[in-house]
Design a protein around this motif. Sequence first.
Motif, short mmCIF file in Angstrom:
data_model
loop_
_atom_site.label_atom_id
_atom_site.label_comp_id
_atom_site.label_asym_id
_atom_site.label_seq_id
_atom_site.Cartn_x
_atom_site.Cartn_y
_atom_site.Cartn_z
N ASN A 105 0.86 -1.18 0.00
CA ASN A 105 0.00 0.00 0.00
C ASN A 105 0.89 1.23 0.00
OD1 ASN A 105 -2.44 -1.50 0.26
ND2 ASN A 105 -1.92 -1.83 2.39
N LEU A 106 0.66 2.13 -0.95
CA LEU A 106 1.41 3.38 -1.06
C LEU A 106 0.56 4.49 -0.48
CD1 LEU A 106 2.75 2.92 -4.69
CD2 LEU A 106 3.93 2.41 -2.54
N PHE A 107 1.12 5.25 0.47
CA PHE A 107 0.35 6.27 1.17
C PHE A 107 0.59 7.69 0.67
CE2 PHE A 107 1.08 2.94 4.51
CZ PHE A 107 -0.16 2.35 4.36
N LYS A 108 1.64 7.90 -0.13
CA LYS A 108 1.95 9.24 -0.62
C LYS A 108 2.08 9.21 -2.14
CE LYS A 108 4.06 10.64 3.69
NZ LYS A 108 5.21 11.14 4.41
N THR A 109 0.95 9.07 -2.79
CA THR A 109 0.93 9.02 -4.25
C THR A 109 0.48 10.36 -4.81
OG1 THR A 109 -1.31 8.16 -4.20
CG2 THR A 109 0.48 6.54 -4.33
N PRO A 110 0.81 10.69 -6.03
CA PRO A 110 1.65 9.94 -6.96
C PRO A 110 3.13 10.05 -6.57
CG PRO A 110 1.05 12.03 -7.94
CD PRO A 110 0.34 11.95 -6.62
N ALA A 125 2.22 5.58 -15.60
CA ALA A 125 1.45 6.57 -14.84
C ALA A 125 0.57 5.88 -13.81
CB ALA A 125 0.59 7.39 -15.79
N TYR A 126 -0.01 4.74 -14.16
CA TYR A 126 -0.87 4.01 -13.24
C TYR A 126 -0.05 3.45 -12.07
CZ TYR A 126 -4.05 0.56 -11.36
OH TYR A 126 -4.86 -0.18 -10.52
N LEU A 127 1.10 2.84 -12.37
CA LEU A 127 1.90 2.20 -11.34
C LEU A 127 2.36 3.17 -10.26
CD1 LEU A 127 4.14 -0.25 -13.37
CD2 LEU A 127 2.26 -0.82 -11.83
N LEU A 128 2.59 4.41 -10.62
CA LEU A 128 3.13 5.35 -9.66
C LEU A 128 2.05 6.09 -8.87
CD1 LEU A 128 5.99 6.68 -11.92
CD2 LEU A 128 6.10 4.92 -10.14
N GLN A 129 0.77 5.73 -9.10
CA GLN A 129 -0.32 6.41 -8.41
C GLN A 129 -1.20 5.48 -7.57
OE1 GLN A 129 -2.57 8.94 -11.01
NE2 GLN A 129 -0.75 9.54 -12.13
N HIS A 130 -0.93 4.18 -7.59
CA HIS A 130 -1.79 3.22 -6.91
C HIS A 130 -0.96 2.20 -6.15
CE1 HIS A 130 -5.28 4.74 -9.10
NE2 HIS A 130 -4.50 4.79 -10.16
N ASP A 131 -1.62 1.42 -5.29
CA ASP A 131 -0.96 0.33 -4.60
C ASP A 131 -0.42 -0.66 -5.63
OD1 ASP A 131 -1.82 1.54 -2.30
OD2 ASP A 131 -3.49 0.17 -1.97
N LEU A 132 0.67 -1.33 -5.26
CA LEU A 132 1.30 -2.29 -6.17
C LEU A 132 0.94 -3.70 -5.74
CD1 LEU A 132 4.81 -0.64 -6.42
CD2 LEU A 132 2.89 -0.40 -7.99
N ILE A 133 0.46 -4.50 -6.71
CA ILE A 133 0.03 -5.86 -6.42
C ILE A 133 0.68 -6.82 -7.40
CG2 ILE A 133 -1.93 -7.44 -6.27
CD1 ILE A 133 -3.69 -4.91 -5.81
N MET A 134 1.30 -7.88 -6.87
CA MET A 134 1.79 -8.97 -7.69
C MET A 134 1.15 -10.23 -7.11
SD MET A 134 5.65 -10.36 -8.38
CE MET A 134 5.89 -10.78 -6.66
N ASP A 135 0.18 -10.77 -7.81
CA ASP A 135 -0.57 -11.92 -7.30
C ASP A 135 -0.20 -13.20 -8.04
OD1 ASP A 135 -2.11 -11.64 -5.09
OD2 ASP A 135 -3.97 -11.19 -6.15
N LYS A 136 0.14 -14.21 -7.26
CA LYS A 136 0.36 -15.56 -7.75
C LYS A 136 1.41 -15.65 -8.86
CE LYS A 136 -4.09 -17.25 -6.27
NZ LYS A 136 -5.32 -17.94 -6.61
N LEU A 137 2.59 -15.06 -8.63
CA LEU A 137 3.71 -15.22 -9.55
C LEU A 137 4.29 -16.59 -9.31
CD1 LEU A 137 5.75 -14.16 -11.64
CD2 LEU A 137 7.10 -13.32 -9.71
N GLU A 138 4.07 -17.50 -10.24
CA GLU A 138 4.55 -18.86 -10.06
C GLU A 138 5.76 -19.10 -10.94
OE1 GLU A 138 3.89 -21.70 -12.27
OE2 GLU A 138 2.42 -20.90 -13.64
N ILE A 139 6.63 -19.95 -10.48
CA ILE A 139 7.91 -20.15 -11.14
C ILE A 139 7.76 -20.74 -12.54
CG2 ILE A 139 8.44 -22.44 -10.20
CD1 ILE A 139 10.84 -19.47 -10.66
N GLY A 140 6.74 -21.55 -12.77
CA GLY A 140 6.52 -22.11 -14.10
C GLY A 140 6.33 -21.03 -15.14
N PHE A 141 5.56 -20.01 -14.80
CA PHE A 141 5.35 -18.89 -15.72
C PHE A 141 6.66 -18.16 -16.00
CE2 PHE A 141 4.78 -14.30 -16.19
CZ PHE A 141 4.09 -14.26 -17.38
#
Length: 160
Positions: free
Chosen positions: A58-63, A105-121
């Motif tokens: 969670n980013l509290f001081k965006t952007p 622009a989106y990445l620097l203004q919102h919380d960052l989420i990486m869900d289910k990064l699996e090694i096979g991918f």
Amino acid sequence: MCPKHTELFLLLALLYSVSKFEFTNINCTSLDKTFDDFEYCYLKSVNRSYKYLSVKVNLFKTPIAKVKVRGTLFKRFNGYKPFMFNVTVDACRFLNNTKSSPIAAYLLQHDLIMDKLEIGFVNHQVTKVLPFPEGAYLLETHWIAYDIDRAVVKVYGTLS
């Protein structure tokens, strides 16, 4: 691609390039809880062959207008020792130089989420880039905003 960006890509590619790579742990630390905090950061083992990483910060001081990422690869030799790369990348410049400026622009203004990064991918995306020795590895990333370390993410794995 700039030399520093190439080095970061190779660093990530090296870590995930061999199909026998396995995640063993992840550790996320917020160094400034007024700036960011990890809602979750875990490695989930579904069975012996299927594991994945999930992280939400969670980013509290965006952007955020000034971000760097320093990545260091370590290999375990009687403790973890630096191995091959220690690279710092200006994340804003990197994202703005790609054709994905709306994503930047989106990445620097919102919380960052990486869900289910699996090694096979990951292995499927970058395989057989360079020969890589067997052993235990650590990819340590420092997330730096406005020239202050804000978070550290450590991803551990083994290559067999």
